[in-house]
Design an enzyme around this catalytic site. Structure first.
Site, mmCIF file in Angstrom:
data_model
loop_
_atom_site.group_PDB
_atom_site.id
_atom_site.type_symbol
_atom_site.label_atom_id
_atom_site.label_comp_id
_atom_site.label_asym_id
_atom_site.label_seq_id
_atom_site.Cartn_x
_atom_site.Cartn_y
_atom_site.Cartn_z
ATOM 1 N N VAL A 241 0.812 -1.224 0.000
ATOM 2 C CA VAL A 241 0.000 0.000 0.000
ATOM 3 C C VAL A 241 0.848 1.278 0.000
ATOM 4 O O VAL A 241 0.319 2.376 -0.187
ATOM 5 C CB VAL A 241 -0.991 0.061 1.194
ATOM 6 C CG1 VAL A 241 -2.049 -1.025 1.061
ATOM 7 C CG2 VAL A 241 -0.267 -0.033 2.519
ATOM 8 N N GLY A 242 2.148 1.134 0.238
ATOM 9 C CA GLY A 242 3.009 2.319 0.228
ATOM 10 C C GLY A 242 3.677 2.621 1.565
ATOM 11 O O GLY A 242 4.200 3.720 1.751
ATOM 12 N N LYS A 243 3.707 1.648 2.485
ATOM 13 C CA LYS A 243 4.339 1.901 3.792
ATOM 14 C C LYS A 243 5.803 2.310 3.638
ATOM 15 O O LYS A 243 6.246 3.279 4.252
ATOM 16 C CB LYS A 243 4.287 0.642 4.687
ATOM 17 C CG LYS A 243 2.908 0.236 5.138
ATOM 18 C CD LYS A 243 2.944 -0.944 6.083
ATOM 19 C CE LYS A 243 3.541 -2.195 5.521
ATOM 20 N NZ LYS A 243 2.759 -2.814 4.426
ATOM 21 N N THR A 244 6.538 1.559 2.824
ATOM 22 C CA THR A 244 7.966 1.868 2.669
ATOM 23 C C THR A 244 8.141 3.204 1.961
ATOM 24 O O THR A 244 8.984 4.014 2.350
ATOM 25 C CB THR A 244 8.687 0.741 1.890
ATOM 26 O OG1 THR A 244 8.396 -0.499 2.530
ATOM 27 C CG2 THR A 244 10.188 0.958 1.861
ATOM 28 N N LYS B 216 13.129 -1.682 10.225
ATOM 29 C CA LYS B 216 12.147 -2.573 9.606
ATOM 30 C C LYS B 216 12.459 -3.888 10.305
ATOM 31 O O LYS B 216 13.291 -4.682 9.839
ATOM 32 C CB LYS B 216 12.367 -2.658 8.086
ATOM 33 C CG LYS B 216 11.636 -3.779 7.390
ATOM 34 C CD LYS B 216 10.222 -3.426 6.979
ATOM 35 C CE LYS B 216 9.478 -4.666 6.488
ATOM 36 N NZ LYS B 216 8.182 -4.365 5.893
ATOM 37 N N ASP C 145 13.135 -3.454 1.680
ATOM 38 C CA ASP C 145 12.525 -2.362 2.455
ATOM 39 C C ASP C 145 13.555 -1.753 3.396
ATOM 40 O O ASP C 145 13.693 -0.524 3.483
ATOM 41 C CB ASP C 145 11.343 -2.876 3.290
ATOM 42 C CG ASP C 145 10.087 -3.067 2.468
ATOM 43 O OD1 ASP C 145 10.165 -2.932 1.231
ATOM 44 O OD2 ASP C 145 9.036 -3.351 3.071
ATOM 45 N N GLU D 266 8.879 0.449 10.464
ATOM 46 C CA GLU D 266 7.885 -0.044 9.501
ATOM 47 C C GLU D 266 7.483 -1.465 9.867
ATOM 48 O O GLU D 266 8.332 -2.323 10.098
ATOM 49 C CB GLU D 266 8.442 -0.029 8.064
ATOM 50 C CG GLU D 266 7.379 -0.509 7.063
ATOM 51 C CD GLU D 266 7.880 -0.743 5.628
ATOM 52 O OE1 GLU D 266 8.931 -0.217 5.253
ATOM 53 O OE2 GLU D 266 7.169 -1.468 4.901
ATOM 54 N N GLY D 267 6.173 -1.704 9.877
ATOM 55 C CA GLY D 267 5.673 -3.042 10.184
ATOM 56 C C GLY D 267 5.719 -3.952 8.972
ATOM 57 O O GLY D 267 6.383 -3.668 7.971
ATOM 58 N N GLY E 152 2.975 -5.878 6.422
ATOM 59 C CA GLY E 152 1.560 -6.019 6.056
ATOM 60 C C GLY E 152 0.670 -5.150 6.935
ATOM 61 O O GLY E 152 1.055 -4.044 7.313
HETATM 62 N N1 LIG Z 1 3.227 8.026 -3.612
HETATM 63 C C1 LIG Z 1 3.766 7.070 -4.400
HETATM 64 N N2 LIG Z 1 4.320 7.404 -5.588
HETATM 65 C C2 LIG Z 1 4.880 6.468 -6.381
HETATM 66 N N3 LIG Z 1 4.923 5.160 -6.083
HETATM 67 C C3 LIG Z 1 4.380 4.764 -4.926
HETATM 68 C C4 LIG Z 1 3.774 5.693 -4.015
HETATM 69 N N4 LIG Z 1 3.319 5.001 -2.946
HETATM 70 C C5 LIG Z 1 3.611 3.711 -3.191
HETATM 71 N N5 LIG Z 1 4.250 3.566 -4.358
HETATM 72 C C6 LIG Z 1 4.731 2.320 -4.982
HETATM 73 O O1 LIG Z 1 3.835 1.249 -4.708
HETATM 74 C C7 LIG Z 1 4.545 0.043 -4.498
HETATM 75 C C8 LIG Z 1 4.208 -0.521 -3.118
HETATM 76 O O2 LIG Z 1 4.698 0.406 -2.155
HETATM 77 P P1 LIG Z 1 5.529 -0.032 -0.876
HETATM 78 O O3 LIG Z 1 5.947 1.220 -0.200
HETATM 79 O O4 LIG Z 1 6.584 -1.015 -1.213
HETATM 80 O O5 LIG Z 1 4.363 -0.771 -0.054
HETATM 81 P P2 LIG Z 1 4.415 -1.559 1.342
HETATM 82 O O6 LIG Z 1 5.636 -1.106 2.051
HETATM 83 O O7 LIG Z 1 3.146 -1.190 2.028
HETATM 84 O O8 LIG Z 1 4.449 -3.012 0.987
HETATM 85 C C9 LIG Z 1 6.018 0.369 -4.653
HETATM 86 O O9 LIG Z 1 6.431 0.085 -5.963
HETATM 87 C C10 LIG Z 1 6.063 1.869 -4.383
HETATM 88 O O10 LIG Z 1 7.159 2.521 -4.974
HETATM 89 MG MG LIG Z 2 7.243 -2.206 2.805
#
Ligand SMILES: Nc1ncnc2c1ncn2[C@@H]1O[C@H](COP(=O)(O)OP(=O)(O)O)[C@@H](O)[C@H]1O
Ligand SMILES: [Mg+2]
Length: 215
Positions: A14-17, A38, A47, A108-109, A111
Site C-alpha cells: 500500500v506504500g508503507k515503505t 524494519k 525495504d 515499519e511493520g 503487512g
Molecule cells: N506516492 C507514491 N508514488 C509512487 N509510487 C508509490 C507511491 N506510494 C507507493 N508507491 C509504490 O507502490 C509500491 C508498493 O509500495 P511499498 O511502499 O513497497 O508498499 P508496502 O511497504 O506497504 O508493501 C512500490 O512500488 C512503491 O514505490
Molecule cells: Mg514495505
C-alpha cells in the site's frame, strides 16, 4: 520531545515503505537524524535497504533489520519453514538503544495490523510494545474506506495513539479517489495526508507528523 512513528498500513503493497522513506527524507531536510527499523522482513531485505538509504543512517543492516526470513510469507508462517519459533526479543533490545540514541524513530511493520509475527505476537502487539503512535498508510482507491476503518478500529481497541492516515499514490482521476480523503477524515476525525505519485512530504505543511506526542 519527539518519539517517532510506527508506519503500518491496511495491507501489504500500500506504500508503507514509500511513505516511511518520504518521511525520513523530510526529517533529513529538517536536520533531524532519525533512527529507523524494519524489524522483520520476509522474502528480501529491500525495504530495510531503502529505509537506510532514505534516512542516511550509518546503522548496519542487521540492526535496522534484525530478523530476516527467506520465505516470502507472513513472519509466523515463514518461520515455520525454518523449524523453530520466531524470537523477536532482539528487536526490542536494539529499539531500546535507538530510543536513547535518536529523538525520532521510524519503524515499519509488515503487512497490516493483524499479521501474525509469531504465535504470540501480531503487528498490532509490536506497535503497542514500541510505544510509538501509528501512521496508517492506505490505498487511495475504492475499497479503502472499509480497510482503513477496520485498521483504525483495531488500533483504537488496543488503545494505540494514531498520528494520522496517508493515502499514497493518489491520482484523483476517479470519483473514489476524489472523495475518499474527506470521507475518511469525516469518519475517523484523523488527519489525512494525500500523497501524489512520487510525492514528497513537507513537514512544515504537515506538522502533525512530528508533533509532540503523548508519552
Ligand atoms: N506516492 C507514491 N508514488 C509512487 N509510487 C508509490 C507511491 N506510494 C507507493 N508507491 C509504490 O507502490 C509500491 C508498493 O509500495 P511499498 O511502499 O513497497 O508498499 P508496502 O511497504 O506497504 O508493501 C512500490 O512500488 C512503491 O514505490
Ligand atoms: Mg514495505
Amino acid at each position: 520531545m519527539y518519539k517517532g512513528l510506527f508506519v503500518t498500513g491496511t495491507d501489504t503493497g500500500v506504500g508503507k515503505t514509500y511513505v516511511a522513506c518520504a518521511i525520513l527524507r523530510a526529517l533529513r531536510r529538517y536536520g533531524m537524524a532519525a533512527g529507523v527499523m524494519k524489524p522483520v522482513t520476509t522474502g528480501d531485505r529491500n525495504d530495510a535497504r531503502n529505509l537506510i538509504a532514505a534516512s542516511g543512517t550509518t546503522e548496519p543492516l542487521n540492526r535496522v533489520n534484525p530478523i530476516f526470513l527467506k520465505i516470502p510469507l507472513a513472519p509466523m508462517v515463514s518461520a515455520r519453514f525454518t523449524g523453530w519459533p520466531l524470537d523477536i526479543s532482539p528487536v526490542w533490545k536494539i529499539f531500546s538503544e535507538f530510543k536513547k540514541k535518536y529523538k525520532f524513530n521510524v519503524m515499519e511493520g509488515v503487512g497490516g495490523v493483524l499479521v501474525p509475527v509469531n504465535e504470540k505476537t501480531s503487528v498490532l502487539d509490536m506497535i503497542k510494545k514500541s510505544g510509538l503512535p501509528a501512521l496508517i498508510v492506505a490505498r487511495p482507491a475504492l475499497g479503502t474506506i472499509n480497510h482503513t476503518l477496520l485498521t483504525v478500529r483495531e488500533l483504537r481497541r488496543a488503545k494505540i495513539q494514531i498520528a494520522g492516515i496517508v493515502l499514497s499514490d493518489i491520482k484523483k482521476t476517479t470519483l473514489a479517489e476524489k472523495t475518499n480523503p474527506s470521507v475518511i477524515h469525516e469518519l475517523t476525525g484523523l488527519p489525512v495526508l494525500e500523497l501524489s505519485p512520487h510525492g514528497e512530504i513537507n513537514l512544515k505543511e504537515n506538522p502533525w507528523l512530528i508533533q509532540k506526542q503523548r508519552s
